[in-house]
Design an enzyme around this catalytic site. Structure first.
Site, PDB file in Angstrom:
ATOM      1  N   PRO A  76       6.781   5.770  -1.515  1.00  0.00           N
ATOM      2  CA  PRO A  76       7.783   6.678  -0.940  1.00  0.00           C
ATOM      3  C   PRO A  76       7.179   8.000  -0.445  1.00  0.00           C
ATOM      4  O   PRO A  76       7.583   8.517   0.583  1.00  0.00           O
ATOM      5  CB  PRO A  76       8.756   6.905  -2.102  1.00  0.00           C
ATOM      6  CG  PRO A  76       8.655   5.653  -2.913  1.00  0.00           C
ATOM      7  CD  PRO A  76       7.220   5.218  -2.813  1.00  0.00           C
TER       8      PRO A  76
ATOM      9  N   LEU B 255       0.841  -1.203   0.000  1.00  0.00           N
ATOM     10  CA  LEU B 255       0.000   0.000   0.000  1.00  0.00           C
ATOM     11  C   LEU B 255       0.875   1.252   0.000  1.00  0.00           C
ATOM     12  O   LEU B 255       0.696   2.160  -0.816  1.00  0.00           O
ATOM     13  CB  LEU B 255      -0.910  -0.021   1.249  1.00  0.00           C
ATOM     14  CG  LEU B 255      -1.842   1.166   1.453  1.00  0.00           C
ATOM     15  CD1 LEU B 255      -2.956   1.167   0.408  1.00  0.00           C
ATOM     16  CD2 LEU B 255      -2.487   1.108   2.862  1.00  0.00           C
TER      17      LEU B 255
ATOM     18  N   ARG C 149      -4.407  -4.667  12.507  1.00  0.00           N
ATOM     19  CA  ARG C 149      -4.141  -3.930  13.752  1.00  0.00           C
ATOM     20  C   ARG C 149      -4.345  -4.816  14.983  1.00  0.00           C
ATOM     21  O   ARG C 149      -3.682  -4.617  16.003  1.00  0.00           O
ATOM     22  CB  ARG C 149      -4.998  -2.653  13.781  1.00  0.00           C
ATOM     23  CG  ARG C 149      -4.463  -1.643  12.780  1.00  0.00           C
ATOM     24  CD  ARG C 149      -5.371  -0.473  12.467  1.00  0.00           C
ATOM     25  NE  ARG C 149      -4.778   0.305  11.359  1.00  0.00           N
ATOM     26  CZ  ARG C 149      -5.395   1.249  10.673  1.00  0.00           C
ATOM     27  NH1 ARG C 149      -6.635   1.564  10.960  1.00  0.00           N
ATOM     28  NH2 ARG C 149      -4.774   1.892   9.698  1.00  0.00           N
TER      29      ARG C 149
ATOM     30  N   TRP D 167       8.642   0.168   1.838  1.00  0.00           N
ATOM     31  CA  TRP D 167       8.440  -0.433   3.166  1.00  0.00           C
ATOM     32  C   TRP D 167       7.598  -1.704   3.084  1.00  0.00           C
ATOM     33  O   TRP D 167       6.690  -1.902   3.894  1.00  0.00           O
ATOM     34  CB  TRP D 167       7.807   0.581   4.136  1.00  0.00           C
ATOM     35  CG  TRP D 167       8.801   1.597   4.550  1.00  0.00           C
ATOM     36  CD1 TRP D 167       8.913   2.868   4.077  1.00  0.00           C
ATOM     37  CD2 TRP D 167       9.872   1.408   5.484  1.00  0.00           C
ATOM     38  NE1 TRP D 167       9.987   3.484   4.668  1.00  0.00           N
ATOM     39  CE2 TRP D 167      10.587   2.615   5.538  1.00  0.00           C
ATOM     40  CE3 TRP D 167      10.284   0.329   6.285  1.00  0.00           C
ATOM     41  CZ2 TRP D 167      11.703   2.784   6.340  1.00  0.00           C
ATOM     42  CZ3 TRP D 167      11.385   0.497   7.094  1.00  0.00           C
ATOM     43  CH2 TRP D 167      12.079   1.719   7.112  1.00  0.00           C
TER      44      TRP D 167
ATOM     45  N   GLU E 188       1.207  -0.277  10.078  1.00  0.00           N
ATOM     46  CA  GLU E 188      -0.240  -0.581  10.031  1.00  0.00           C
ATOM     47  C   GLU E 188      -1.071   0.533  10.664  1.00  0.00           C
ATOM     48  O   GLU E 188      -2.087   0.286  11.314  1.00  0.00           O
ATOM     49  CB  GLU E 188      -0.521  -1.960  10.620  1.00  0.00           C
ATOM     50  CG  GLU E 188       0.265  -3.018   9.838  1.00  0.00           C
ATOM     51  CD  GLU E 188      -0.281  -4.403   9.908  1.00  0.00           C
ATOM     52  OE1 GLU E 188      -1.464  -4.579  10.196  1.00  0.00           O
ATOM     53  OE2 GLU E 188       0.509  -5.330   9.645  1.00  0.00           O
TER      54      GLU E 188
HETATM   55  N1  CAA Z   1     -13.291  -0.346   6.669  1.00  0.00           N
HETATM   56  C1  CAA Z   1     -14.051  -0.180   5.544  1.00  0.00           C
HETATM   57  N2  CAA Z   1     -14.147   0.981   4.859  1.00  0.00           N
HETATM   58  C2  CAA Z   1     -13.432   2.031   5.346  1.00  0.00           C
HETATM   59  C3  CAA Z   1     -12.641   1.937   6.507  1.00  0.00           C
HETATM   60  C4  CAA Z   1     -12.598   0.699   7.182  1.00  0.00           C
HETATM   61  N3  CAA Z   1     -11.861   0.538   8.284  1.00  0.00           N
HETATM   62  N4  CAA Z   1     -12.059   3.132   6.733  1.00  0.00           N
HETATM   63  C5  CAA Z   1     -12.483   3.960   5.758  1.00  0.00           C
HETATM   64  N5  CAA Z   1     -13.306   3.284   4.930  1.00  0.00           N
HETATM   65  C6  CAA Z   1     -14.010   3.823   3.751  1.00  0.00           C
HETATM   66  C7  CAA Z   1     -14.836   5.054   4.135  1.00  0.00           C
HETATM   67  O1  CAA Z   1     -16.121   4.683   4.594  1.00  0.00           O
HETATM   68  C8  CAA Z   1     -14.895   5.803   2.824  1.00  0.00           C
HETATM   69  O2  CAA Z   1     -15.882   5.209   2.005  1.00  0.00           O
HETATM   70  P1  CAA Z   1     -16.876   6.088   1.067  1.00  0.00           P
HETATM   71  O3  CAA Z   1     -16.011   6.607  -0.041  1.00  0.00           O
HETATM   72  O4  CAA Z   1     -17.909   5.126   0.585  1.00  0.00           O
HETATM   73  O5  CAA Z   1     -17.420   7.184   1.944  1.00  0.00           O
HETATM   74  C9  CAA Z   1     -13.530   5.504   2.181  1.00  0.00           C
HETATM   75  O6  CAA Z   1     -13.045   4.303   2.813  1.00  0.00           O
HETATM   76  C10 CAA Z   1     -12.539   6.619   2.399  1.00  0.00           C
HETATM   77  O7  CAA Z   1     -12.410   6.803   3.793  1.00  0.00           O
HETATM   78  P2  CAA Z   1     -11.887   8.159   4.449  1.00  0.00           P
HETATM   79  O8  CAA Z   1     -12.571   9.316   3.776  1.00  0.00           O
HETATM   80  O9  CAA Z   1     -12.001   8.030   5.926  1.00  0.00           O
HETATM   81  O10 CAA Z   1     -10.357   8.165   3.981  1.00  0.00           O
HETATM   82  P3  CAA Z   1      -9.173   9.121   4.397  1.00  0.00           P
HETATM   83  O11 CAA Z   1      -8.438   9.485   3.169  1.00  0.00           O
HETATM   84  O12 CAA Z   1      -9.667  10.206   5.302  1.00  0.00           O
HETATM   85  O13 CAA Z   1      -8.191   8.135   5.188  1.00  0.00           O
HETATM   86  C11 CAA Z   1      -7.280   7.069   7.113  1.00  0.00           C
HETATM   87  C12 CAA Z   1      -8.537   7.525   6.357  1.00  0.00           C
HETATM   88  C13 CAA Z   1      -7.813   6.478   8.396  1.00  0.00           C
HETATM   89  C14 CAA Z   1      -6.339   8.191   7.429  1.00  0.00           C
HETATM   90  C15 CAA Z   1      -6.570   5.972   6.266  1.00  0.00           C
HETATM   91  O14 CAA Z   1      -5.956   6.545   5.119  1.00  0.00           O
HETATM   92  C16 CAA Z   1      -5.514   5.206   7.046  1.00  0.00           C
HETATM   93  O15 CAA Z   1      -5.854   4.287   7.805  1.00  0.00           O
HETATM   94  N6  CAA Z   1      -4.243   5.556   6.844  1.00  0.00           N
HETATM   95  C17 CAA Z   1      -3.147   4.764   7.411  1.00  0.00           C
HETATM   96  C18 CAA Z   1      -2.664   3.783   6.394  1.00  0.00           C
HETATM   97  C19 CAA Z   1      -1.923   2.655   7.037  1.00  0.00           C
HETATM   98  O16 CAA Z   1      -2.342   2.100   8.044  1.00  0.00           O
HETATM   99  N7  CAA Z   1      -0.840   2.274   6.398  1.00  0.00           N
HETATM  100  C20 CAA Z   1      -0.105   1.129   6.859  1.00  0.00           C
HETATM  101  C21 CAA Z   1       0.663   0.570   5.711  1.00  0.00           C
HETATM  102  S1  CAA Z   1       0.671  -1.169   5.637  1.00  0.00           S
HETATM  103  C22 CAA Z   1       1.831  -1.706   6.740  1.00  0.00           C
HETATM  104  O17 CAA Z   1       2.285  -0.999   7.579  1.00  0.00           O
HETATM  105  C23 CAA Z   1       2.131  -3.143   6.601  1.00  0.00           C
HETATM  106  C24 CAA Z   1       3.436  -3.585   7.166  1.00  0.00           C
HETATM  107  O18 CAA Z   1       4.488  -3.123   6.827  1.00  0.00           O
HETATM  108  C25 CAA Z   1       3.434  -4.679   8.113  1.00  0.00           C
END
Ligand code: CAA
Length: 382
Positions: A128, A125, A244, A157, A364
């Site tokens: 950079p 996901l 998470r 990452w 995450e």
């Molecule tokens: N489940 C289902 N749908 C969801 C959801 C969830 N948990 N969260 C949001 N959505 C949906 C919303 O309902 C919305 O839908 P509609 O378009 O139908 O209204 C859509 O997704 C967009 O949601 P937001 O408007 O809330 O989106 P946003 O741009 O404001 O972002 C955020 C929200 C919480 C900041 C999100 O971008 C986020 O969680 N960011 C962090 C990303 C992350 O965790 N990255 C980790 C990388 S992976 C990793 O780390 C793996 C590793 O190395 C081990």
């Protein structure tokens, strides 16, 4: 309310604890020092059902529930955090997403090998220039007349990126639609157009390999699309909710290992003519460590329980991850402090627990993102 575990949950916990204590913990220092990927241990975890805990037996998994996943993750993380990182990506980020959104052919093709531990999975996901703001991704998948997609872009990452056979990738199929223009694809890293970039030298979880990956005119067939076009962001968010719970469990495992080592140490180490555990300043730290550890575990089990009930668990997962990761950072910090010079020395695992704990506040979804998710859920405001 019933606080007891089922026989099956306890059996899986026991298997995980045995492997963690007999095979993983003894090699943790070596893997941390060398950064060597622990392939043999990961295969062993897979052979014992620990790479696909919630995956039904028909797809090669253990067919257990989210509570069992928490219990097993805690044990493996207590043995070594890096192993549990690989385990959490395979279980939560890879298998979970395909089980929830994949069709029968995709489940058969991609889930079995990962759940059985014969191949490694990854989740792509982050880029950079986009981490927390995931919708700002630049990776593009352009649909062709025959229904296939040509993918170009870079992801960074990527946990297990250097060794992954299959990857769940998120790319923009319609940049004008923002979050609703993102789609998810199943990638085979043996195909043309896939490449690996620099590996990341990391503070902790050093044996979990992390690198950049690149797509240069990679062709994903129509059947490689996971879910519907435009559903990718919601798939990613739902998968991260499950992830998470895994990271909260990892944090608890790291913290528990540091706490248990500290409990032993305060009884043995003497200063001013008495065991340091008799000093009130040490006792206060022990009590606070135990309270944070138990609170983190109970909140994580609650999130797992809600998930098992089939209800939305985004808020519970964010609360668990935030509480557990900050508890792990605090507990490992106190454990190093109580051990004094020995806590700072590489002769003991305390400094490794401290370094490993930090990532749980970052990946995450950072602690700041967890607070954002919780506050949005609580207030209904955006
Ligand atoms: N489940 C289902 N749908 C969801 C959801 C969830 N948990 N969260 C949001 N959505 C949906 C919303 O309902 C919305 O839908 P509609 O378009 O139908 O209204 C859509 O997704 C967009 O949601 P937001 O408007 O809330 O989106 P946003 O741009 O404001 O972002 C955020 C929200 C919480 C900041 C999100 O971008 C986020 O969680 N960011 C962090 C990303 C992350 O965790 N990255 C980790 C990388 S992976 C990793 O780390 C793996 C590793 O190395 C081990």
């Amino acid at each position: 309310m019933d606080f007891s575990f089922t026989e099956e949950q306890l059996m899986l916990q026991d298997v995980a604890r045995r492997i963690a204590q007999e095979k993983i913990a003894p090699s943790a220092e070596h893997h941390d020092r060398t950064g060597e990927f622990p392939l043999a241990n990961i295969q062993l975890l897979g052979e014992n059902g620990l790479m696909g805990i919630e995956v039904p037996a028909e797809y090669g998994g253990a067919g257990m529930d989210p509570i069992a996943y928490v219990l097993a993750m805690v044990e493996v993380a207590a043995g070594d955090a890096a192993h549990s990182t690989i385990m959490s990506v395979n279980n939560s980020l890879f298998c979970n997403g395909i089980l929830t959104h994949g069709n029968e052919a995709q489940k058969q093709k991609y889930v079995r090998a990962i759940a059985e531990g014969t191949a490694i999975g990854a989740f792509a996901l982050t880029e950079p220039q986009s981490g927390s703001d995931a919708t700002a991704m630049r990776c593009r998948a352009v649909k062709q007349a025959d229904g296939s997609y040509v993918i170009n872009g870079k992801k960074s990452w990527i946990t297990s990126g250097p060794v992954a056979k299959y990857i769940v990738l998120f790319a923009m199929t319609d940049a004008d639609k923002g979050a609703r223009g993102i789609s998810a694809f199943l990638i085979d890293t043996d195909n043309a157009g896939f490449g690996r970039g620099k590996t990341e030298p990391k503070l902790g979880i050093r044996a979990s390999a992390t690198c950049e990956i690149e797509f240069n005119d990679y062709v994903a067939q129509a059947e490689d699309l996971l879910g519907q076009e435009g559903e990718g962001f919601k798939i990613a968010m739902g998968v991260l909710d499950a992830g998470r719970i895994g990271i909260a469990s990892q944090a608890i495992g790291i913290a528990r290992a540091a706490y248990e080592a500290t409990l032993e140490y305060v009884k043995e180490r003497k200063a001013f003519g008495a065991a340091i555990g008799t000093f009130q300043m040490t006792q206060a730290k022990i009590a606070d460590m135990k309270c944070k550890l138990d609170a983190a575990l109970l909140l994580t089990l609650r999130a797992a329980w809600v998930k098992g009930e089939g209800k939305r668990f985004s808020n519970e997962a964010a609360i668990a991850k935030l509480t557990a990761s900050e508890a792990a950072m605090w507990i490992t910090h106190q454990a190093v402090q109580i051990h004094g010079g020995m806590g700072y020395s590489k002769e003991m695992p305390l400094e490794r627990y401290f370094r490993d704990a930090k990532i749980t506040e970052i990946y995450e979804g950072t602690s700041e993102i967890q607070r954002l998710v919780i506050a949005r859920n609580e207030t209904g405001l955006r």
